[in-house]
Design an enzyme around this catalytic site. Structure first.
Site, short mmCIF file in Angstrom:
data_model
loop_
_atom_site.label_atom_id
_atom_site.label_comp_id
_atom_site.label_asym_id
_atom_site.label_seq_id
_atom_site.Cartn_x
_atom_site.Cartn_y
_atom_site.Cartn_z
N ASP A 158 -0.39 -1.56 8.02
CA ASP A 158 -0.65 -0.32 7.31
C ASP A 158 -2.14 -0.26 6.99
O ASP A 158 -2.68 -1.21 6.41
CB ASP A 158 0.17 -0.31 6.01
CG ASP A 158 0.01 0.94 5.18
OD1 ASP A 158 -0.82 1.82 5.51
OD2 ASP A 158 0.73 1.03 4.16
N HIS A 181 3.50 1.43 7.52
CA HIS A 181 3.59 2.36 6.39
C HIS A 181 4.94 3.08 6.42
O HIS A 181 5.44 3.43 7.48
CB HIS A 181 2.44 3.37 6.47
CG HIS A 181 2.25 4.16 5.22
ND1 HIS A 181 1.67 3.62 4.09
CD2 HIS A 181 2.56 5.44 4.91
CE1 HIS A 181 1.63 4.54 3.15
NE2 HIS A 181 2.17 5.65 3.61
N SER A 199 2.92 5.05 -1.61
CA SER A 199 1.81 5.73 -0.96
C SER A 199 1.08 6.64 -1.96
O SER A 199 0.54 6.14 -2.95
CB SER A 199 2.33 6.48 0.27
OG SER A 199 1.29 6.88 1.11
#
Length: 342
Positions: free
Chosen positions: A285, A315, A190
């Site tokens: 995601d 995610h 991320s």
């Protein structure tokens, strides 16, 4: 989900077979993808306990992520050596943690410098402890997790400066640390995937040796938020659009160009010379398509890039392996890639 009982934490820890029975007739499908049943239970549970548009005080917000991981991630495996260290940073020493599965000290070892996710606002050495230990155990490489400075107290480019400083320190001190300077990788998830990509780009721009390879796990590589996945998954699980925008506002000062490649590595003019790359994405995601776009641009620049989507995932699934077993499969893929490339 309206006909289902109210979701509780224990639902997220059901077996996959029980999850399938529980969700019968309520599976989430979109664009030819069907959400993994364990991912759906986790994602819907997270939605159910959040107050939309409310962000608690930073200490509470950061503790929420630690608590979520402690409840939903498998514990770290025991390793020969796990040691807290300090790395010189541009604004003082940075906490870091070294993971060593073998304890072998008399050889030049490969190393993975890991940058955690959490929207540049959350995350620390504890939230990614299990993941980093599992990567070290399976890859055979040393893993060094970096606790870079967080926004909003330390906005962009503080995190970039810290990660670059740690990479340069690792290269400079490689021999003293028992590290092979030709086998230093970077990885992150991320926001950490963003930082890993930026470190690789900035070292190439500076004419310095780039990492031996990089692993970008559902990376945030742009701030335009204009891809189909951002539009389709505006109410997505774990990081809906309002949350992504909130993170971006904390990280990037209003005076900063959000298209600066040090913030949005997808916007870099030239990606030639980047290291071999594994990009992991999740089908449900919002960041999915920018991860695909980054892999495509790397391949167009003749970079060896693997783009692997887990179509049913959400995610953060790699950090929630007790609740989402496929997170372990992805961790194994990541570690095996690092073992092969290093």
């Amino acid at each position: 989900m309206t006909d289902l009982p109210k979701l509780e934490l224990h639902h997220t820890l059901m077996s996959e077979d029980d999850a399938l029975r529980f969700l019968d007739g309520h599976r989430i499908s979109r664009g030819g993808r069907t959400m993994d049943p364990k991912a759906q239970l986790v994602g819907e549970f997270v939605k159910s306990i959040r107050v939309p548009g409310y962000y608690p005080p930073l200490p509470e917000l950061r503790q929420q992520l630690r608590t979520m991981v402690s409840l939903m991630d498998e514990p770290a495996p025991p390793l020969a050596r796990i040691e807290d260290i300090r790395i010189p940073g541009p604004a003082g020493a940075l906490p870091a943690r070294l993971y060593d599965a073998s304890g072998e000290r008399n050889a030049a070892r490969p190393v993975v410098l890991y940058f955690h996710g959490g929207g540049w606002v959350q995350g620390d050495l504890e939230t990614h402890h299990g993941l980093c230990a599992r990567i070290a155990q399976r890859s055979g490489a040393l893993v060094i997790a970096l606790d870079y400075r967080l926004a909003p107290e330390h906005p962009f480019p503080a995190a970039v400066d810290d990660c670059l400083a740690a990479y340069r320190w690792l290269r400079a001190q490689a021999r003293e640390l028992g590290v092979d300077p030709a086998r230093i990788a970077v990885a992150g998830d991320s926001a950490g995937g963003n930082l890993a990509a930026v470190v690789s780009q900035q070292t190439a721009l500076a004419g310095e040796p780039v990492p031996a390879c990089q692993v970008l796990i559902y990376p945030a590589v742009d701030f335009a938020l204009d891809t189909p996945s951002h539009r389709e998954l505006a109410q997505g699980h774990v990081i809906p659009r309002d949350r992504i925008e909130w993170y971006a506002t904390q990280y990037i000062p209003s005076s900063t160009d959000r298209l600066d490649p040090r913030a949005a590595p997808l916007r870099a003019a030239d990606l030639s010379g980047q290291p071999p790359t594994l990009v992991i994405t999740a089908g449900f995601d919002p960041l999915r398509d920018e991860g695909h776009a980054y892999a495509e641009r790397l391949r167009a620049a003749k970079v060896d890039a693997i783009d692997h989507e887990y179509p049913g995932q959400i995610h953060a699934f790699v950090s929630l392996t007790k609740a989402i077993p496929q997170g372990l499969a992805a961790t194994h893929e990541i570690a095996d890639y690092l073992r092969e490339k290093l």
